[in-house]
Design a protein around this motif. Structure first.
Motif, PDB file in Angstrom:
ATOM      1  N   ILE A 188      53.953  36.078  39.918  1.00 25.78           N
ATOM      2  CA  ILE A 188      52.661  35.555  40.349  1.00 25.78           C
ATOM      3  C   ILE A 188      51.622  35.744  39.244  1.00 25.78           C
ATOM      4  N   ALA A 189      51.585  36.948  38.668  1.00 32.23           N
ATOM      5  CA  ALA A 189      50.604  37.228  37.614  1.00 32.23           C
ATOM      6  C   ALA A 189      50.830  36.337  36.393  1.00 32.23           C
ATOM      7  N   GLN A 190      52.068  36.155  36.010  1.00 31.96           N
ATOM      8  CA  GLN A 190      52.371  35.321  34.852  1.00 31.96           C
ATOM      9  C   GLN A 190      51.999  33.861  35.100  1.00 31.96           C
ATOM     10  N   GLN A 191      52.279  33.369  36.314  1.00 29.07           N
ATOM     11  CA  GLN A 191      51.897  31.998  36.656  1.00 29.07           C
ATOM     12  C   GLN A 191      50.388  31.819  36.602  1.00 29.07           C
ATOM     13  N   ALA A 192      49.660  32.802  37.117  1.00 23.51           N
ATOM     14  CA  ALA A 192      48.201  32.729  37.097  1.00 23.51           C
ATOM     15  C   ALA A 192      47.678  32.670  35.671  1.00 23.51           C
ATOM     16  N   HIS A 193      48.174  33.532  34.820  1.00 23.93           N
ATOM     17  CA  HIS A 193      47.721  33.544  33.432  1.00 23.93           C
ATOM     18  C   HIS A 193      48.055  32.230  32.721  1.00 23.93           C
ATOM     19  N   GLU A 206      50.688  52.044  45.404  1.00 20.38           N
ATOM     20  CA  GLU A 206      51.788  52.882  44.947  1.00 20.38           C
ATOM     21  C   GLU A 206      52.554  52.282  43.770  1.00 20.38           C
ATOM     22  N   GLN A 207      52.371  50.985  43.519  1.00 22.75           N
ATOM     23  CA  GLN A 207      53.037  50.357  42.381  1.00 22.75           C
ATOM     24  C   GLN A 207      52.054  49.991  41.263  1.00 22.75           C
ATOM     25  N   GLN A 212      50.031  47.335  36.463  1.00 22.29           N
ATOM     26  CA  GLN A 212      48.819  47.281  35.649  1.00 22.29           C
ATOM     27  C   GLN A 212      48.960  46.439  34.384  1.00 22.29           C
ATOM     28  N   PRO A 213      50.072  46.522  33.649  1.00 19.59           N
ATOM     29  CA  PRO A 213      50.170  45.705  32.431  1.00 19.59           C
ATOM     30  C   PRO A 213      50.118  44.203  32.689  1.00 19.59           C
ATOM     31  N   TYR A 214      50.426  43.762  33.903  1.00 17.10           N
ATOM     32  CA  TYR A 214      50.497  42.342  34.216  1.00 17.10           C
ATOM     33  C   TYR A 214      49.226  41.808  34.879  1.00 17.10           C
ATOM     34  N   PHE A 215      48.413  42.704  35.433  1.00 15.98           N
ATOM     35  CA  PHE A 215      47.226  42.287  36.180  1.00 15.98           C
ATOM     36  C   PHE A 215      45.953  42.688  35.440  1.00 15.98           C
ATOM     37  N   ASP A 216      44.844  42.045  35.792  1.00 20.24           N
ATOM     38  CA  ASP A 216      43.585  42.227  35.077  1.00 20.24           C
ATOM     39  C   ASP A 216      42.591  43.108  35.824  1.00 20.24           C
ATOM     40  N   ALA A 238      42.952  51.945  31.917  1.00 21.45           N
ATOM     41  CA  ALA A 238      43.126  50.805  31.013  1.00 21.45           C
ATOM     42  C   ALA A 238      41.834  50.010  30.827  1.00 21.45           C
ATOM     43  N   GLY A 239      40.748  50.475  31.435  1.00 22.42           N
ATOM     44  CA  GLY A 239      39.471  49.782  31.302  1.00 22.42           C
ATOM     45  C   GLY A 239      39.367  48.517  32.135  1.00 22.42           C
ATOM     46  N   LYS A 240      40.143  48.460  33.212  1.00 21.53           N
ATOM     47  CA  LYS A 240      40.133  47.293  34.085  1.00 21.53           C
ATOM     48  C   LYS A 240      39.435  47.628  35.401  1.00 21.53           C
ATOM     49  N   PRO A 241      38.795  46.652  36.040  1.00 25.46           N
ATOM     50  CA  PRO A 241      38.019  46.957  37.245  1.00 25.46           C
ATOM     51  C   PRO A 241      38.897  47.207  38.469  1.00 25.46           C
ATOM     52  N   VAL A 242      38.399  48.086  39.329  1.00 25.94           N
ATOM     53  CA  VAL A 242      38.989  48.299  40.650  1.00 25.94           C
ATOM     54  C   VAL A 242      37.882  48.091  41.672  1.00 25.94           C
ATOM     55  N   LEU A 243      38.065  47.096  42.521  1.00 31.87           N
ATOM     56  CA  LEU A 243      37.080  46.746  43.536  1.00 31.87           C
ATOM     57  C   LEU A 243      37.516  47.366  44.862  1.00 31.87           C
ATOM     58  N   ASP A 244      36.608  48.076  45.497  1.00 32.37           N
ATOM     59  CA  ASP A 244      36.924  48.748  46.756  1.00 32.37           C
ATOM     60  C   ASP A 244      36.122  48.128  47.893  1.00 32.37           C
TER      61      ASP A 244
END
Length: 281
Positions: A188-193, A206-207, A212-216, A238-244
């Protein structure tokens, strides 16, 4: 963890949203809208996609008449129900726009529901009209999901929120393993990119380390309520956002914790219909 069930608010089954738009206002926006569409097409042609900042303020609404006046960096809205002109109007206001699509269940109120073979339909997931799908049957479901992501790209969205990417940890009706889930989520992540879209991991904390390497970035629901926020630390590191997104806890119960950990938090109502938006920032 899939999107929460129950609580003191009922869940709408979905369906078309009634909205009123001013045609004259839209005409005034047309030059900016065209410029946005052309810029997006150029970026996609170059293989580029949006890189969300480590702190990303956001507004999340999946039902009801869309409130386009929130002073945030990004909007997260329904991919089917939101039109290309609305996406472009948000771009004209300086907002990034994230496309919500379900990639782990079949929803009987979506126009492509009839394309899912019976063999891939599993148990209900707790929301009206939704059933888990067998993500192991890739030849059957990948064309459907590829078309959904293509829809997001064609409407001009900047990013993707793929929902229900944790069938392996739910009673889906299929013996899906954690590794099979990871393989599907990474696809899914690769298709999106490839379509010029950034992509956020939805829940499934938990995963996080493997994904993380595949998602932004990531979008988590009720991670304070269920003590799951630290699971998303690989993204923060990794300096990527986490929205809660929290539903039941009041701001005093989670904003300080989010700030300390580095999350961007806000409180919404469970229907995500715009009737509650209480940001921590």
């Amino acid at each position: 963890m899939a999107r929460p069930r129950g609580g003191d608010e009922s869940v709408d089954a979905g369906g078309p949203r009634a909205r009123v738009r001013s045609s004259s206002a839209m005409r005034r926006l047309l030059p900016a809208l065209l410029a946005g569409v052309l810029a997006l097409a150029a970026a996609q042609a170059a293989g580029a996609y949006w890189q969300p900042p480590s702190r990303l303020t956001f507004y999340w609404q999946l039902q009801g008449r869309l409130d386009m006046g929130e002073p945030v960096q990004a909007y997260d809205v329904d991919g089917f129900e939101t039109s290309a002109s609305e996406v472009a109007a948000l771009h004209a206001l300086g907002r990034r726009v994230i496309c919500y699509v379900d990639v782990g269940t079949a929803e009987d109120f979506r126009p492509d529901y009839g394309e899912f073979p019976r063999s891939v339909l599993g148990r209900p997931n707790g929301w009206p009209g939704e059933r888990w799908i067998d993500i192991r049957q890739l030849s059957a479901i990948e064309p459907i999901m590829a078309a959904r992501l293509q829809m997001c790209a064609e409407k001009g969205f900047d990013g993707l929120e793929p929902d229900n990417i944790e069938a392996f940890s739910n009673r889906s009706g299929f013996p899906i393993t954690a590794q099979q889930q990871l393989a599907y989520n990474e696809w899914i992540a690769q298709q999106a990119h490839a379509l010029g879209l950034a992509v956020l991991q939805k829940n499934d904390g938990e995963q996080s380390a493997q994904q993380q390497p595949y998602f932004d970035g990531a979008l988590t629901e009720q991670c304070n309520q269920y003590a799951e926020c630290p699971l998303f630390e690989p993204y923060l590191e990794a300096g990527k956002p986490v929205l809660d997104a929290e539903y039941k806890l009041k701001l005093a119960r989670f904003c300080a914790a989010d700030e300390a950990l580095g999350l961007t938090g806000a409180r919404f109502n469970l229907k995500l219909n715009g009737r509650r938006f209480e940001p921590c920032w």
